[in-house]
Scaffold this motif. Structure first.
Motif, PDB file in Angstrom:
ATOM      1  N   THR A   8      -3.000   4.461  12.642  1.00 55.55           N
ATOM      2  CA  THR A   8      -4.107   4.744  11.730  1.00 55.55           C
ATOM      3  C   THR A   8      -3.666   5.398  10.428  1.00 55.55           C
ATOM      4  O   THR A   8      -4.215   5.111   9.366  1.00 55.55           O
ATOM      5  N   SER A   9      -2.654   6.264  10.479  1.00 58.21           N
ATOM      6  CA  SER A   9      -2.264   6.993   9.272  1.00 58.21           C
ATOM      7  C   SER A   9      -1.287   6.226   8.397  1.00 58.21           C
ATOM      8  O   SER A   9      -1.263   6.411   7.176  1.00 58.21           O
ATOM      9  N   ALA A  10      -0.459   5.364   8.974  1.00 57.98           N
ATOM     10  CA  ALA A  10       0.543   4.638   8.198  1.00 57.98           C
ATOM     11  C   ALA A  10       0.211   3.162   8.039  1.00 57.98           C
ATOM     12  O   ALA A  10       0.275   2.612   6.941  1.00 57.98           O
ATOM     13  N   LEU A  16      -5.693  -2.299   5.162  1.00 55.62           N
ATOM     14  CA  LEU A  16      -6.976  -2.340   4.470  1.00 55.62           C
ATOM     15  C   LEU A  16      -6.835  -2.915   3.065  1.00 55.62           C
ATOM     16  O   LEU A  16      -7.616  -3.776   2.642  1.00 55.62           O
ATOM     17  N   VAL A  17      -5.823  -2.438   2.328  1.00 53.61           N
ATOM     18  CA  VAL A  17      -5.637  -2.926   0.961  1.00 53.61           C
ATOM     19  C   VAL A  17      -5.188  -4.385   0.975  1.00 53.61           C
ATOM     20  O   VAL A  17      -5.693  -5.210   0.204  1.00 53.61           O
ATOM     21  N   ALA A  18      -4.247  -4.715   1.856  1.00 57.60           N
ATOM     22  CA  ALA A  18      -3.811  -6.104   1.964  1.00 57.60           C
ATOM     23  C   ALA A  18      -4.961  -6.999   2.424  1.00 57.60           C
ATOM     24  O   ALA A  18      -5.065  -8.157   1.998  1.00 57.60           O
ATOM     25  N   GLY A  19      -5.824  -6.456   3.276  1.00 58.06           N
ATOM     26  CA  GLY A  19      -6.977  -7.222   3.739  1.00 58.06           C
ATOM     27  C   GLY A  19      -7.934  -7.563   2.617  1.00 58.06           C
ATOM     28  O   GLY A  19      -8.536  -8.643   2.600  1.00 58.06           O
ATOM     29  N   VAL A 206      -1.232  -8.442  -3.681  1.00 60.32           N
ATOM     30  CA  VAL A 206      -0.450  -9.674  -3.812  1.00 60.32           C
ATOM     31  C   VAL A 206      -0.051 -10.191  -2.431  1.00 60.32           C
ATOM     32  O   VAL A 206      -0.131 -11.396  -2.152  1.00 60.32           O
ATOM     33  N   LEU A 207       0.387  -9.285  -1.563  1.00 58.50           N
ATOM     34  CA  LEU A 207       0.757  -9.679  -0.205  1.00 58.50           C
ATOM     35  C   LEU A 207      -0.419 -10.332   0.508  1.00 58.50           C
ATOM     36  O   LEU A 207      -0.280 -11.392   1.140  1.00 58.50           O
ATOM     37  N   GLY A 208      -1.604  -9.724   0.409  1.00 55.16           N
ATOM     38  CA  GLY A 208      -2.781 -10.285   1.063  1.00 55.16           C
ATOM     39  C   GLY A 208      -3.145 -11.649   0.515  1.00 55.16           C
ATOM     40  O   GLY A 208      -3.477 -12.576   1.280  1.00 55.16           O
ATOM     41  N   ILE A 209      -3.085 -11.813  -0.806  1.00 53.25           N
ATOM     42  CA  ILE A 209      -3.412 -13.107  -1.424  1.00 53.25           C
ATOM     43  C   ILE A 209      -2.403 -14.162  -0.997  1.00 53.25           C
ATOM     44  O   ILE A 209      -2.772 -15.312  -0.696  1.00 53.25           O
ATOM     45  N   SER A 300       3.832  -7.617  12.962  1.00 46.76           N
ATOM     46  CA  SER A 300       4.431  -6.332  12.610  1.00 46.76           C
ATOM     47  C   SER A 300       3.452  -5.169  12.682  1.00 46.76           C
ATOM     48  O   SER A 300       3.870  -4.007  12.691  1.00 46.76           O
ATOM     49  N   VAL A 301       2.163  -5.465  12.715  1.00 50.00           N
ATOM     50  CA  VAL A 301       1.173  -4.388  12.827  1.00 50.00           C
ATOM     51  C   VAL A 301       1.461  -3.544  14.069  1.00 50.00           C
ATOM     52  O   VAL A 301       1.444  -2.304  14.026  1.00 50.00           O
ATOM     53  N   VAL A 302       1.772  -4.210  15.166  1.00 45.25           N
ATOM     54  CA  VAL A 302       2.070  -3.507  16.418  1.00 45.25           C
ATOM     55  C   VAL A 302       3.498  -2.983  16.427  1.00 45.25           C
ATOM     56  O   VAL A 302       3.749  -1.820  16.778  1.00 45.25           O
ATOM     57  N   THR A 303       4.460  -3.831  16.047  1.00 53.93           N
ATOM     58  CA  THR A 303       5.866  -3.429  16.142  1.00 53.93           C
ATOM     59  C   THR A 303       6.196  -2.267  15.204  1.00 53.93           C
ATOM     60  O   THR A 303       6.946  -1.360  15.573  1.00 53.93           O
ATOM     61  N   LEU A 304       5.630  -2.266  14.006  1.00 51.68           N
ATOM     62  CA  LEU A 304       5.932  -1.191  13.065  1.00 51.68           C
ATOM     63  C   LEU A 304       5.245   0.113  13.452  1.00 51.68           C
ATOM     64  O   LEU A 304       5.806   1.197  13.254  1.00 51.68           O
ATOM     65  N   ALA A 305       4.031   0.022  13.989  1.00 49.23           N
ATOM     66  CA  ALA A 305       3.368   1.239  14.470  1.00 49.23           C
ATOM     67  C   ALA A 305       4.181   1.880  15.589  1.00 49.23           C
ATOM     68  O   ALA A 305       4.371   3.104  15.624  1.00 49.23           O
ATOM     69  N   ALA A 306       4.687   1.034  16.496  1.00 48.92           N
ATOM     70  CA  ALA A 306       5.522   1.549  17.581  1.00 48.92           C
ATOM     71  C   ALA A 306       6.823   2.121  17.042  1.00 48.92           C
ATOM     72  O   ALA A 306       7.305   3.162  17.514  1.00 48.92           O
TER      73      ALA A 306
END
Length: 318
Positions: A8-10, A16-19, A206-209, A300-306
């Motif tokens: 949630t913090s990182a 959210l911004v990429a979304g 840019v990443l999201g687009i 990476s949402v899961v792997t990077l959080a871990a």
């Protein structure tokens, strides 16, 4: 820090911004090239200069980061090349697999995430990482992308000298060496900081687009190997590289590992489209790369959080 708080913090602010960029890319025809040009030629150089000119990192730490990026890139190239040959990949798909496995999205994704996860030191290390990687991207990366094609390697490799961020690194280094860095509260430095800080939300947009414009198609089933290499093997290689370097500040080592573990970068897609042959399969090399970028970014949402949780709790020994 728990896994949930790391998420949630990182991760969440980045998502959210990429979304927002992803949603915008779905409902409007956005020409992302213009945003990319502004980022590369204006926003990023300001971010790089301010971060390096004001960083508390010593010259030794900066040199170790550059050496670490080189070592990580070489080792991952050898690992990915071996995996591609073992699986029978032919060019241009072999080069595409190596590119997506070796080069992490240390800019659009890595800089914002490192800042959210580790604060100012995270941003400084991420900026140094992307600067070192840019040199390797437009030398080794161009070579990997052009194998099997008919591109002019010498002309392509000179692209690195057209990147403003390289000169921003040199300018910051010279300013620190001669002791002429303006005070951070001066109008000049505040302006540079303001422009540089704008790069973080713009890079995420840019990443999201870019992800919204990615078409996976039949290449989706062929992404397991580069995804495993990028999200699974790369962090282990990063730990093996960073431990012998012996960073005095453990936060620097942890950010380095985090940068290496980022999903596949977008720049290899550009290199593949420019220098690679199309191959004889139904899926082009460019479609293959774009699909790997999409899959690794989502996973990476899961792997990077871990990974952030493991790094901040010291479980990986760095």
């Amino acid at each position: 820090m728990s896994f949930g708080s790391a998420l949630t913090s990182a991760i969440l602010p980045v998502l959210l911004v990429a979304g927002v960029g992803f949603a915008l890319g779905r409902v409007r025809d956005i020409q992302v090239d213009a945003l990319g040009t502004v980022t590369v030629y204006v926003l990023m150089p300001c971010l790089v200069f301010y971060s390096l000119a004001t960083t508390s990192l010593s010259g030794g730490a900066v040199a170790k980061i550059g050496l670490g990026v080189l070592a990580f890139t070489v080792v991952m190239t050898l690992v990915a090349e071996a995996a591609a040959r073992l699986l029978g990949y032919e060019e241009p798909y072999r080069g595409a697999l190596v590119l997506t496995s070796v080069f992490p999205n240390a800019g659009n994704y890595g800089i914002p995430l490192s800042r959210f996860a580790f604060g100012g030191i995270g941003q400084s290390v991420a900026v140094l990482y992307i600067a070192a990687q840019a040199v390797l991207m437009y030398t080794l990366g161009v070579f990997l992308a052009s194998r099997g094609g008919d591109a002019d390697l010498r002309e392509a490799a000179t692209e690195v000298f057209r990147l403003p961020l390289v000169y921003a690194v040199l300018a910051a280094g010279l300013a620190r060496f001669f002791g002429v860095v303006p005070a951070s509260d001066t109008a000049l430095m505040q302006t540079i900081r303001l422009v540089g800080d704008a790069s973080i939300p713009v890079m995420l947009l840019v990443l999201g687009i870019q992800l919204a414009n990615t078409r996976s198609g039949s290449a989706l089933s062929q992404t397991s190997t580069p995804a495993l290499l990028k999200l699974g093997v790369a962090p282990l290689v990063a730990v093996a590289v960073v431990v012998p370097l012996g960073f005095a500040d453990s936060a620097v080592a942890r950010v380095f590992v985090l940068e290496c573990a980022m999903p596949a970068a977008v720049t290899p897609l550009v290199l593949t489209m420019e220098f690679s042959g199309e191959g004889g399969k139904s899926v082009t090399a460019a479609e293959y790369v774009s699909t790997v970028v999409l899959v690794t970014t989502l996973a990476s949402v899961v792997t990077l959080a871990a990974l952030i949780w493991a790094l901040q709790t010291g479980l990986l020994g760095v």
